[in-house]
Design a protein around this motif. Sequence first.
Motif, mmCIF file in Angstrom:
data_model
loop_
_atom_site.group_PDB
_atom_site.id
_atom_site.type_symbol
_atom_site.label_atom_id
_atom_site.label_comp_id
_atom_site.label_asym_id
_atom_site.label_seq_id
_atom_site.Cartn_x
_atom_site.Cartn_y
_atom_site.Cartn_z
ATOM 1 N N ARG A 82 0.819 -1.218 0.000
ATOM 2 C CA ARG A 82 0.000 0.000 0.000
ATOM 3 C C ARG A 82 0.852 1.267 0.000
ATOM 4 O O ARG A 82 0.390 2.331 -0.401
ATOM 5 C CB ARG A 82 -0.932 -0.001 1.211
ATOM 6 C CG ARG A 82 -2.018 -1.076 1.131
ATOM 7 C CD ARG A 82 -3.058 -0.917 2.211
ATOM 8 N NE ARG A 82 -4.072 -1.959 2.111
ATOM 9 C CZ ARG A 82 -5.092 -1.935 1.259
ATOM 10 N NH1 ARG A 82 -5.236 -0.890 0.441
ATOM 11 N NH2 ARG A 82 -5.971 -2.911 1.220
ATOM 12 N N LYS A 83 2.093 1.147 0.432
ATOM 13 C CA LYS A 83 2.972 2.307 0.463
ATOM 14 C C LYS A 83 3.435 2.697 -0.934
ATOM 15 O O LYS A 83 3.689 3.877 -1.218
ATOM 16 C CB LYS A 83 4.186 1.998 1.353
ATOM 17 C CG LYS A 83 5.055 3.215 1.646
ATOM 18 C CD LYS A 83 6.160 2.856 2.625
ATOM 19 C CE LYS A 83 7.028 4.073 2.942
ATOM 20 N NZ LYS A 83 8.120 3.741 3.902
ATOM 21 N N ASN A 84 3.541 1.716 -1.838
ATOM 22 C CA ASN A 84 4.011 1.968 -3.209
ATOM 23 C C ASN A 84 3.089 1.287 -4.216
ATOM 24 O O ASN A 84 3.510 0.383 -4.942
ATOM 25 C CB ASN A 84 5.438 1.454 -3.382
ATOM 26 C CG ASN A 84 6.424 2.098 -2.436
ATOM 27 O OD1 ASN A 84 6.850 3.222 -2.646
ATOM 28 N ND2 ASN A 84 6.776 1.380 -1.373
ATOM 29 N N LYS A 86 1.766 2.108 -7.089
ATOM 30 C CA LYS A 86 2.049 2.228 -8.523
ATOM 31 C C LYS A 86 3.163 1.283 -8.976
ATOM 32 O O LYS A 86 3.291 0.997 -10.156
ATOM 33 C CB LYS A 86 2.436 3.681 -8.861
ATOM 34 C CG LYS A 86 1.294 4.679 -8.693
ATOM 35 C CD LYS A 86 0.138 4.365 -9.651
ATOM 36 C CE LYS A 86 -1.000 5.370 -9.510
ATOM 37 N NZ LYS A 86 -2.143 5.054 -10.394
ATOM 38 N N HIS A 87 3.969 0.838 -8.030
ATOM 39 C CA HIS A 87 5.064 -0.084 -8.358
ATOM 40 C C HIS A 87 4.740 -1.504 -7.909
ATOM 41 O O HIS A 87 5.639 -2.320 -7.687
ATOM 42 C CB HIS A 87 6.366 0.376 -7.691
ATOM 43 C CG HIS A 87 6.807 1.743 -8.131
ATOM 44 N ND1 HIS A 87 6.662 2.868 -7.346
ATOM 45 C CD2 HIS A 87 7.366 2.165 -9.294
ATOM 46 C CE1 HIS A 87 7.129 3.921 -7.993
ATOM 47 N NE2 HIS A 87 7.560 3.526 -9.178
ATOM 48 N N ILE A 88 3.467 -1.797 -7.780
ATOM 49 C CA ILE A 88 3.054 -3.082 -7.215
ATOM 50 C C ILE A 88 3.474 -4.272 -8.083
ATOM 51 O O ILE A 88 3.687 -5.373 -7.579
ATOM 52 C CB ILE A 88 1.523 -3.099 -6.985
ATOM 53 C CG1 ILE A 88 1.150 -4.310 -6.115
ATOM 54 C CG2 ILE A 88 0.756 -3.105 -8.306
ATOM 55 C CD1 ILE A 88 -0.288 -4.289 -5.646
ATOM 56 N N ILE A 91 6.848 -4.885 -6.604
ATOM 57 C CA ILE A 91 6.866 -5.139 -5.164
ATOM 58 C C ILE A 91 6.172 -6.459 -4.828
ATOM 59 O O ILE A 91 6.629 -7.210 -3.965
ATOM 60 C CB ILE A 91 6.204 -3.976 -4.405
ATOM 61 C CG1 ILE A 91 6.998 -2.691 -4.640
ATOM 62 C CG2 ILE A 91 6.126 -4.273 -2.915
ATOM 63 C CD1 ILE A 91 6.369 -1.459 -4.046
ATOM 64 N N SER A 123 -5.420 1.150 -7.075
ATOM 65 C CA SER A 123 -4.455 2.099 -7.640
ATOM 66 C C SER A 123 -4.559 2.212 -9.153
ATOM 67 O O SER A 123 -3.794 2.949 -9.779
ATOM 68 C CB SER A 123 -3.031 1.695 -7.247
ATOM 69 O OG SER A 123 -2.739 0.396 -7.707
#
Length: 437
Positions: A82-84, A86-88, A91, A123
């Motif tokens: 949830r912190k990043n 857009k880069h899921i 991640i 997102s």
Amino acid sequence: MFWIEFIILLLCIFIGARMGGVGLGVMGGVGLAILVFGFHLQPTSAPIDVMLMILAVVTAAGALQASGGMDYLVYLAEKALRKNPKHITFIAPIVTYLFTFCAGTGHVAYSVLPVIAEVSRESGVRPERPMSIAVIASQQAITASPISAATVALLAFLTDFDISLLNILEICIPSTFIACMIAAFVSSKTGKELNQDPEYLKRLEEGLAPIKKDKVDFIPTKNAKLSVILFLIAALLVVVLGSFEKLRPGWDVEGVFTRMTMPTAIEIVMLTFAALMIIFCKPNIEKIVSGSVFKAGATAVVAIFGIAWMGDTFFNGNAKLIDNSISDLVTAAPWLFAVALFALSILLYSQAATVNTLMPLGIALSINPALLIAMFPAVNGYFFIPNYPTVVAAINFDRTGTTRIGKYILNHSFMIPGLIATIGAVAIGILLSSIIL
């Protein structure tokens, strides 16, 4: 006789795979009975050390799950996702890779797949992208985990060649991880954007798209945190003992100094830390054996017991014929053995069972042990036919409909990232093996 015996071997594998669960193991027993009583092949020794290692590891992992450690790891994973958001796509596979690396089984991915599906949808990222490579990464990490059934089985076979656990890890960790990241990059370009996907738009119109639910806060307990720490210490201790032989005690046996073997070391360490988790984290004892992690490991033990014993007996009984027939071919093109590992893993649905079935043949054919390690990730082939539990679960968790099985069955969401990750891991592993070993 050879071809009749070989057909019986394949038939038992096929029927066992269709049965699922312990069916693979019991059908291996049937095949073994036919080979021994019908064709008079001498049975080899059952893979007792491998089975006991797996039981010890899954007991510790079961204690971790029962203590709330798995839930705590999921909580940490969700925070990272949830912190990043857009880069899921990058991640998510890192998270599932680490989960499997620490737990030794890809089944832990079930707990984080719904989170990946939800975060990617929220997102605006096409869920197929992170979901597909997350599943693949959760399986590739099995061949990099120091405590997975497949890795300990490979180590048991290669111990006589002065191959340590560190040798396996220093090739398989970078090769599988880098290959997964390459596959993640390709996945990040897959398909249309979510707001342009016709299946998702159709579901929106029909009111079938998922509705955002109120999030329930998870409060990790001290026992959950402690269980994770203890389990990670156990895994680290296994790596250290496997990497530095002198740390393992030794004894004079009939005038010959012999050190404790790694299978014994793994069994002692894992059982000890399982006991420590039970004593200090106070989990429900019944939940240890009823949890999904322990059940999956116990199923693997039965599968290995039957199928690996049958395979080893077949290859040992026909060793001369096999060696005379294909040794020159495999020596000239060792990568063909990787193809064999990949093909058998599609049938067996188990990396450990594939290792136990085919690695003795690789050793009998005098394939360089370094190449056997490099080709180890080829046992991750059961994404090929989209009916493995984690594959099916990912499809069902993605309620946008982007993660799916194609019209022609094999053109599913996991095919391209799976092939890229597997081929990439073997290729990188071969390169690293030529440098390191």
